[in-house]
Design a protein around this motif. Structure first.
Motif, PDB file in Angstrom:
ATOM      1  N   THR A 174      30.574  53.180   7.090  1.00  0.00           N
ATOM      2  CA  THR A 174      30.623  53.288   8.365  1.00  0.00           C
ATOM      3  C   THR A 174      30.965  52.565   9.238  1.00  0.00           C
ATOM      4  O   THR A 174      31.360  52.992  10.912  1.00  0.00           O
ATOM      5  N   HIS A 175      31.646  51.835   8.744  1.00  0.00           N
ATOM      6  CA  HIS A 175      32.440  51.156  10.519  1.00  0.00           C
ATOM      7  C   HIS A 175      34.243  50.827  10.131  1.00  0.00           C
ATOM      8  O   HIS A 175      34.937  51.001  10.578  1.00  0.00           O
ATOM      9  N   THR A 176      34.590  50.871   8.477  1.00  0.00           N
ATOM     10  CA  THR A 176      36.221  51.409   8.618  1.00  0.00           C
ATOM     11  C   THR A 176      36.874  53.128   8.215  1.00  0.00           C
ATOM     12  O   THR A 176      36.908  53.133   8.333  1.00  0.00           O
ATOM     13  N   ILE A 177      35.241  53.832   8.875  1.00  0.00           N
ATOM     14  CA  ILE A 177      36.304  54.946   9.348  1.00  0.00           C
ATOM     15  C   ILE A 177      36.968  54.548  10.701  1.00  0.00           C
ATOM     16  O   ILE A 177      38.008  55.388  11.168  1.00  0.00           O
ATOM     17  N   SER A 178      37.047  53.779  11.505  1.00  0.00           N
ATOM     18  CA  SER A 178      38.320  52.918  12.706  1.00  0.00           C
ATOM     19  C   SER A 178      39.633  53.101  11.640  1.00  0.00           C
ATOM     20  O   SER A 178      40.166  53.457  12.763  1.00  0.00           O
ATOM     21  N   THR A 179      39.921  52.915  10.494  1.00  0.00           N
ATOM     22  CA  THR A 179      41.049  53.494   9.834  1.00  0.00           C
ATOM     23  C   THR A 179      41.364  54.738  10.617  1.00  0.00           C
ATOM     24  O   THR A 179      42.786  54.716  10.768  1.00  0.00           O
ATOM     25  N   GLY A 180      40.955  55.857  10.105  1.00  0.00           N
ATOM     26  CA  GLY A 180      41.346  57.259  10.760  1.00  0.00           C
ATOM     27  C   GLY A 180      40.562  58.186  10.618  1.00  0.00           C
ATOM     28  O   GLY A 180      39.084  57.540  10.160  1.00  0.00           O
ATOM     29  N   PRO A 181      40.470  59.458  10.567  1.00  0.00           N
ATOM     30  CA  PRO A 181      39.978  60.597  10.747  1.00  0.00           C
ATOM     31  C   PRO A 181      39.130  60.687   9.328  1.00  0.00           C
ATOM     32  O   PRO A 181      38.189  61.084   8.756  1.00  0.00           O
ATOM     33  N   GLY A 182      39.778  59.692   8.234  1.00  0.00           N
ATOM     34  CA  GLY A 182      39.295  60.354   6.544  1.00  0.00           C
ATOM     35  C   GLY A 182      38.916  58.898   6.332  1.00  0.00           C
ATOM     36  O   GLY A 182      38.588  58.718   5.545  1.00  0.00           O
ATOM     37  N   GLY A 183      38.891  57.827   7.666  1.00  0.00           N
ATOM     38  CA  GLY A 183      38.402  56.465   6.444  1.00  0.00           C
ATOM     39  C   GLY A 183      39.531  55.722   6.435  1.00  0.00           C
ATOM     40  O   GLY A 183      40.527  56.103   5.286  1.00  0.00           O
ATOM     41  N   TYR A 184      38.898  55.130   5.609  1.00  0.00           N
ATOM     42  CA  TYR A 184      40.216  53.793   4.642  1.00  0.00           C
ATOM     43  C   TYR A 184      40.390  54.106   3.591  1.00  0.00           C
ATOM     44  O   TYR A 184      41.365  54.131   3.283  1.00  0.00           O
ATOM     45  N   ALA A 185      39.606  54.762   3.139  1.00  0.00           N
ATOM     46  CA  ALA A 185      39.734  55.638   1.392  1.00  0.00           C
ATOM     47  C   ALA A 185      40.271  55.858   1.094  1.00  0.00           C
ATOM     48  O   ALA A 185      41.352  55.795   0.655  1.00  0.00           O
ATOM     49  N   HIS A 186      40.230  57.007   2.082  1.00  0.00           N
ATOM     50  CA  HIS A 186      41.665  58.571   1.788  1.00  0.00           C
ATOM     51  C   HIS A 186      42.488  57.785   2.466  1.00  0.00           C
ATOM     52  O   HIS A 186      43.916  58.019   1.697  1.00  0.00           O
ATOM     53  N   ALA A 187      43.281  56.539   3.664  1.00  0.00           N
ATOM     54  CA  ALA A 187      44.288  56.530   3.949  1.00  0.00           C
ATOM     55  C   ALA A 187      44.760  55.244   2.975  1.00  0.00           C
ATOM     56  O   ALA A 187      46.547  55.201   2.806  1.00  0.00           O
ATOM     57  N   HIS A 188      43.771  54.670   1.696  1.00  0.00           N
ATOM     58  CA  HIS A 188      44.503  54.155   0.919  1.00  0.00           C
ATOM     59  C   HIS A 188      43.813  54.992  -0.608  1.00  0.00           C
ATOM     60  O   HIS A 188      44.534  53.523  -1.048  1.00  0.00           O
ATOM     61  N   GLY A 189      44.314  55.812  -0.453  1.00  0.00           N
ATOM     62  CA  GLY A 189      43.913  56.025  -2.177  1.00  0.00           C
ATOM     63  C   GLY A 189      42.833  55.672  -2.836  1.00  0.00           C
ATOM     64  O   GLY A 189      43.418  55.240  -4.289  1.00  0.00           O
ATOM     65  N   ILE A 190      42.044  55.476  -2.696  1.00  0.00           N
ATOM     66  CA  ILE A 190      41.023  55.180  -3.063  1.00  0.00           C
ATOM     67  C   ILE A 190      39.782  56.346  -3.686  1.00  0.00           C
ATOM     68  O   ILE A 190      39.434  56.943  -2.746  1.00  0.00           O
ATOM     69  N   ALA A 191      39.215  57.054  -4.691  1.00  0.00           N
ATOM     70  CA  ALA A 191      38.777  57.810  -4.719  1.00  0.00           C
ATOM     71  C   ALA A 191      37.608  57.542  -5.370  1.00  0.00           C
ATOM     72  O   ALA A 191      37.519  57.456  -6.685  1.00  0.00           O
ATOM     73  N   ALA A 192      37.008  58.237  -4.891  1.00  0.00           N
ATOM     74  CA  ALA A 192      35.035  57.143  -4.450  1.00  0.00           C
ATOM     75  C   ALA A 192      34.441  58.459  -5.107  1.00  0.00           C
ATOM     76  O   ALA A 192      34.876  59.837  -4.663  1.00  0.00           O
ATOM     77  N   ASP A 193      33.097  58.183  -6.253  1.00  0.00           N
ATOM     78  CA  ASP A 193      32.343  59.089  -6.112  1.00  0.00           C
ATOM     79  C   ASP A 193      31.879  59.888  -5.597  1.00  0.00           C
ATOM     80  O   ASP A 193      30.758  61.126  -5.169  1.00  0.00           O
ATOM     81  N   ALA A 194      31.086  58.658  -4.590  1.00  0.00           N
ATOM     82  CA  ALA A 194      29.943  59.385  -3.215  1.00  0.00           C
ATOM     83  C   ALA A 194      30.554  58.085  -2.545  1.00  0.00           C
ATOM     84  O   ALA A 194      31.582  57.083  -2.252  1.00  0.00           O
ATOM     85  N   LEU A 195      30.457  58.542  -0.989  1.00  0.00           N
ATOM     86  CA  LEU A 195      31.090  58.304   0.501  1.00  0.00           C
ATOM     87  C   LEU A 195      29.433  58.164   1.278  1.00  0.00           C
ATOM     88  O   LEU A 195      29.148  59.074   1.233  1.00  0.00           O
ATOM     89  N   VAL A 196      29.477  56.927   2.262  1.00  0.00           N
ATOM     90  CA  VAL A 196      28.447  57.316   3.070  1.00  0.00           C
ATOM     91  C   VAL A 196      28.976  56.469   4.513  1.00  0.00           C
ATOM     92  O   VAL A 196      29.952  55.951   4.846  1.00  0.00           O
ATOM     93  N   LEU A 197      28.811  58.032   5.584  1.00  0.00           N
ATOM     94  CA  LEU A 197      28.903  57.209   7.095  1.00  0.00           C
ATOM     95  C   LEU A 197      27.995  57.416   7.417  1.00  0.00           C
ATOM     96  O   LEU A 197      27.220  58.341   8.068  1.00  0.00           O
ATOM     97  N   GLY A 198      27.439  56.119   8.644  1.00  0.00           N
ATOM     98  CA  GLY A 198      26.232  56.765   9.357  1.00  0.00           C
ATOM     99  C   GLY A 198      27.062  56.283  10.786  1.00  0.00           C
ATOM    100  O   GLY A 198      28.159  57.289  11.185  1.00  0.00           O
ATOM    101  N   LYS A 199      26.364  55.668  11.591  1.00  0.00           N
ATOM    102  CA  LYS A 199      26.634  55.349  13.548  1.00  0.00           C
ATOM    103  C   LYS A 199      27.549  56.411  13.807  1.00  0.00           C
ATOM    104  O   LYS A 199      27.207  57.197  14.626  1.00  0.00           O
TER     105      LYS A 199
END
Length: 460
Positions: free
Chosen positions: A265-290
């Motif tokens: 929700t806050h780290t979408i500030s990193t880029g279009p795909g968020g921080y996890a996508h930019a830094h190779g974090i392979a999550a099982d689930a993702l939440v995005l609000g605001k």
């Protein structure tokens, strides 16, 4: 320890700062008669005099009332134009009333707000989210709080495990499960949580961010459904992951059969795909609000194909009745139209290119003015999100971040900035830039902070 001796106030002249604060409060009173009148009127019928009690957290003598907001600016009811670096605490991260979203909402306003039925917009939004974040299956909510609550329920149902793990000092909205802290190394239910009746410690475990050994030991029991985390902690002040933390943490989480949820929700500030996508974090689930709806209340949560299959199986095998997931307004027509416009026309690579470059200039300017005043403060940046903290180096854990919070000093600085036409987030010292933020706006913020620090720092 006296007020002046607090570590966060090294280099400040606290008596001068108190004089400055009194002057700034008087200045605010004089300049905002209409806000004062509306605040007095609202006290008769609104709890704490505002629609949400957080609106009193700005450090102003009374609630500031807004007339309208557009792009990177807020205009208050007394006619003052404020350059907005708060941006609704990320809700308006892409500017107030971005044109594509405003036009989509206006079109939808004559075509229905809510029907509890799907629309074409929903299919487009699902495709956009899958492409952007790499998770194929999505659902919707009205806020990140609800999205976090719903994904936790799905994960508990899918895994048969009842516990979740969070990091000390985290914030994932007001989902009750996460209000557990470490105090002197011992987990405790957060005392500020009102009206809580069941013991959160029965189903929530907590460790420090960046502590791989504690993460491993806590997950070893095999009873934790998921780790719910921001990839960078943001709501207790910024806490960055140590190099290699997430790479090793993912191995530990997978080894113990636990699932990983990234709250972007806050780290979408990193880029279009968020921080996890930019830094190779392979999550099982993702939440995005605001920000996903351009400021219109809505949120999303996505799942891997494997998790989605397990979630669907759990629902099919459950007795009939309410799942405890979703509301009648979830996925409403207005929100879906807003999200479609935001994802396809607002949250673009070009918008991020402008925001990231400008945030770098903001961070550099902050470092320069802080150094010029000889203050032992640091500046941290995560994409379009920048923050200064009252310590020489960024904290590594939630406990460290908590120790350098100084609400009185924060509010003093924030009020000084407000009186100079600049608004930053009232919680700690966070700033966002949006596509409409300009170099001139950044220069105004740096100049205003320079003026404030000149008034409160020690003089040779």
């Amino acid at each position: 320890m006296t007020q002046e001796q607090r570590p966060t106030r090294t280099g400040l002249d606290w008596p001068r700062a108190q004089t400055f604060l009194a002057q700034e409060r008087a200045r605010f009173h004089e300049a905002h008669p209409r806000s004062a009148a509306l605040a007095a009127r609202a006290r008769d019928h609104l709890l704490f005099g505002v629609p949400l009690h957080w609106m009193n957290d700005w450090g102003t003598p009374f609630a500031l009332h807004v007339d309208h907001a557009s792009g990177a600016q807020v205009i208050d009811v007394d006619g003052h134009t404020l350059v907005d670096f708060c941006l609704g605490d990320t809700g308006a991260m892409f500017g107030h009333s971005p044109t594509p979203v405003a036009e989509a909402v206006a079109r939808q306003a004559t075509r229905g707000f809510t029907t509890m039925l799907a629309t074409e917009d929903a299919a487009v939004v699902g495709e956009q989210l899958a492409q952007r974040f790499g998770l194929p299956v999505w659902q919707f909510a009205m806020s990140a709080t609800d999205a976090n609550r719903y994904i936790v329920r799905w994960l508990r149902a899918a895994t048969g495990r009842k516990k979740i793990l969070v990091f000390n000092g985290c914030y994932h909205g007001t989902i009750e499960d996460v209000f557990v802290d470490l105090v002197d190394g011992r987990p405790v239910q957060r005392e500020s949580l009102l009206g809580q009746v069941h013991n959160l410690l029965d189903a929530t475990v907590v460790v420090e961010f960046n502590d791989l050994a504690a993460l491993d030991a806590t997950l070893a029991g095999g009873d934790v459904a998921c780790v719910l985390a921001e990839p960078v902690m943001t709501n207790i002040g910024m806490v960055l992951p140590e190099p290699g933390f997430w790479a090793e943490a993912q191995k530990i989480i997978r080894r113990h059969g636990t699932l990983l949820v990234m709250d972007e929700t806050h780290t979408i500030s990193t880029g279009p795909g968020g921080y996890a996508h930019a830094h190779g974090i392979a999550a099982d689930a993702l939440v995005l609000g605001k920000p996903v709806g351009g400021g219109v209340p809505c949120a999303v949560y996505g799942m891997s194909a494997e998790l989605a299959a397990r979630a669907e199986k759990a629902k099919r095998e459950a007795p009939p009745g309410h799942s405890g997931i979703g509301t009648t307004l979830t996925g409403n027509m207005l929100a879906m139209a807003a999200m479609r416009a935001a994802l396809t026309e607002v949250m673009t690579p070009a918008a991020y290119e402008h925001m990231l470059a400008l945030a770098q200039r903001l961070a550099a300017g902050l470092r320069e003015v802080i150094a010029r005043h000889g203050l032992p403060w640091c500046v941290t940046q995560v994409g379009a999100r920048t923050e200064f903290q009252f310590c020489p180096a960024p904290p590594k854990t939630g406990s460290e971040a908590d120790r350098i919070l100084d609400g009185e000093l924060e509010h003093l600085i924030h009020l000084g900035l407000l009186n100079r036409g600049v608004m930053i987030t009232p919680f700690h010292n966070m700033m966002l830039v949006c596509p409409q933020t300009s170099d001139e706006h950044v220069a105004q913020l740096i100049g205003a902070l320079d003026e404030v620090l000149t008034q409160i720092t020690q003089k040779a």
